[in-house]
Design a protein around this motif. Structure first.
Motif, mmCIF file in Angstrom:
data_model
loop_
_atom_site.group_PDB
_atom_site.id
_atom_site.type_symbol
_atom_site.label_atom_id
_atom_site.label_comp_id
_atom_site.label_asym_id
_atom_site.label_seq_id
_atom_site.Cartn_x
_atom_site.Cartn_y
_atom_site.Cartn_z
ATOM 1 N N ASP A 200 36.662 31.646 36.468
ATOM 2 C CA ASP A 200 35.258 31.258 36.636
ATOM 3 C C ASP A 200 34.612 32.010 37.795
ATOM 4 O O ASP A 200 33.450 32.451 37.701
ATOM 5 C CB ASP A 200 35.147 29.751 36.870
ATOM 6 N N MET A 201 35.354 32.155 38.875
ATOM 7 C CA MET A 201 34.815 32.898 40.025
ATOM 8 C C MET A 201 34.585 34.362 39.683
ATOM 9 O O MET A 201 33.568 34.963 40.071
ATOM 10 C CB MET A 201 35.762 32.770 41.222
ATOM 11 N N ALA A 202 35.520 34.948 38.936
ATOM 12 C CA ALA A 202 35.379 36.356 38.559
ATOM 13 C C ALA A 202 34.187 36.548 37.619
ATOM 14 O O ALA A 202 33.427 37.516 37.741
ATOM 15 C CB ALA A 202 36.662 36.850 37.897
ATOM 16 N N VAL A 203 34.031 35.635 36.661
ATOM 17 C CA VAL A 203 32.891 35.702 35.742
ATOM 18 C C VAL A 203 31.580 35.623 36.526
ATOM 19 O O VAL A 203 30.625 36.380 36.272
ATOM 20 C CB VAL A 203 32.970 34.569 34.692
ATOM 21 N N ALA A 237 41.634 37.854 39.269
ATOM 22 C CA ALA A 237 42.016 37.861 40.682
ATOM 23 C C ALA A 237 41.728 39.214 41.320
ATOM 24 O O ALA A 237 41.280 39.298 42.475
ATOM 25 C CB ALA A 237 43.497 37.509 40.821
ATOM 26 N N SER A 238 41.962 40.309 40.572
ATOM 27 C CA SER A 238 41.692 41.645 41.111
ATOM 28 C C SER A 238 40.197 41.869 41.302
ATOM 29 O O SER A 238 39.779 42.542 42.254
ATOM 30 C CB SER A 238 42.287 42.724 40.204
ATOM 31 N N VAL A 239 39.389 41.283 40.397
ATOM 32 C CA VAL A 239 37.927 41.391 40.545
ATOM 33 C C VAL A 239 37.484 40.709 41.825
ATOM 34 O O VAL A 239 36.699 41.260 42.617
ATOM 35 C CB VAL A 239 37.217 40.763 39.322
ATOM 36 N N ILE A 240 37.991 39.494 42.048
ATOM 37 C CA ILE A 240 37.617 38.749 43.256
ATOM 38 C C ILE A 240 38.092 39.473 44.509
ATOM 39 O O ILE A 240 37.372 39.583 45.504
ATOM 40 C CB ILE A 240 38.217 37.329 43.197
ATOM 41 N N ALA A 241 39.318 40.009 44.459
ATOM 42 C CA ALA A 241 39.868 40.718 45.616
ATOM 43 C C ALA A 241 39.051 41.960 45.947
ATOM 44 O O ALA A 241 38.829 42.289 47.117
ATOM 45 C CB ALA A 241 41.326 41.087 45.353
ATOM 46 N N SER A 242 38.580 42.663 44.907
ATOM 47 C CA SER A 242 37.812 43.892 45.140
ATOM 48 C C SER A 242 36.443 43.596 45.757
ATOM 49 O O SER A 242 35.891 44.418 46.485
ATOM 50 C CB SER A 242 37.621 44.651 43.825
#
Length: 255
Positions: A200-203, A237-242
């Motif tokens: 949800d956070m990445a979206v 998770a990688s989207v959020i980390a980036s």
């Protein structure tokens, strides 16, 4: 009125059963998982029957995916004997497991069934075997295996004691299985909630960055997952980390 007299032997037997039940209850509370509980069970059974000059070795075999597995033992001797029997694919303990009935071999030198295993077990110093199935009411299939280096190493009283013990132990084991299932369900739910939070956070991050709808953002995420052959949660998770540099995402749910 008739006086019902309880013999000293009967009184001691009742006390022993009550003591065993208390011990099993403590094991349920203290064992972190099923394997540890079964190890304690094998040790307890072997120690209760062992007397000077007749040490008993105990093991527990469980049927998993239609294959027997030696999952617990009181010592290395019992484990080796269980594994040996499983390797032969037949023997008194496996017969007890399949027939759901107690099997006693009082003297291996006079036994004509299961010849390959009996010869191998006798070669390891075993003279008598007692196998008692654990009634787990369809939750699983298991058998308590007991080995003695003495001929006629198990008396009639011993058999009754082990069968009563097995009945109590099966009730405790069913409880451990249910507790484990609930714990696994809890962990699965926690993992699912964690994954949903990350996705949800990445979206949301993709929507903000690309000024698109939620459906479009989710499609972008799933396409990236498919292209990279990576789990959706890991891509999220990688989207959020980036974007944020945050690698550990916590949920707001207590499961």
């Amino acid at each position: 009125m008739k006086d019902h007299h309880i013999s000293p032997e009967g009184s001691r037997a009742a006390e022993s059963l009550a003591d065993t039940e208390l011990t099993l209850q403590e094991m349920v509370l203290q064992s972190p998982d099923i394997r540890d509980f079964l190890v304690e069970l094998a040790v307890l059974a072997a120690s209760r029957l062992s007397v000077p000059g007749n040490r008993i070795h105990g093991g527990v075999t469980v049927l998993r995916h239609k294959r027997p597995e030696a999952v617990a033992s009181s010592d290395a001797v019992a484990h080796a004997l269980d594994e040996m029997q499983n390797g032969f694919g037949d023997g008194p303990c496996l017969t007890a497991l399949r027939s759901k009935a107690t099997v006693l071999v009082p003297d291996l030198t006079a036994e004509r069934r299961w010849a390959p295993y009996v010869r191998a077990a006798a070669g390891k110093g075993v003279s008598s075997i007692l196998a008692v199935p654990l009634d787990l009411a369809g939750e699983a299939e298991a058998v308590l295996n007991l080995y003695s280096g003495c001929s006629n190493g198990f008396s009639g009283d011993d058999i009754g004691t082990v069968e009563a013990f097995a009945h109590q132990a099966a009730s405790s084991l069913r409880l451990v299985l249910r507790i484990t299932q609930l714990s696994e369900a809890r962990n699965d739910l926690a993992a699912a909630m964690q994954s949903r939070t990350v996705i949800d956070m990445a979206v949301g991050a993709i929507m903000a960055e690309n000024r698109c709808t939620r459906d479009t953002a989710f499609a972008i995420l799933t396409k990236a997952s498919s292209t990279r052959n990576t789990k959706l949660r890991d891509v999220a998770a990688s989207v959020i980390a980036s974007i944020s540099g945050e690698k550990q995402i916590s949920t707001h749910f207590d499961v």
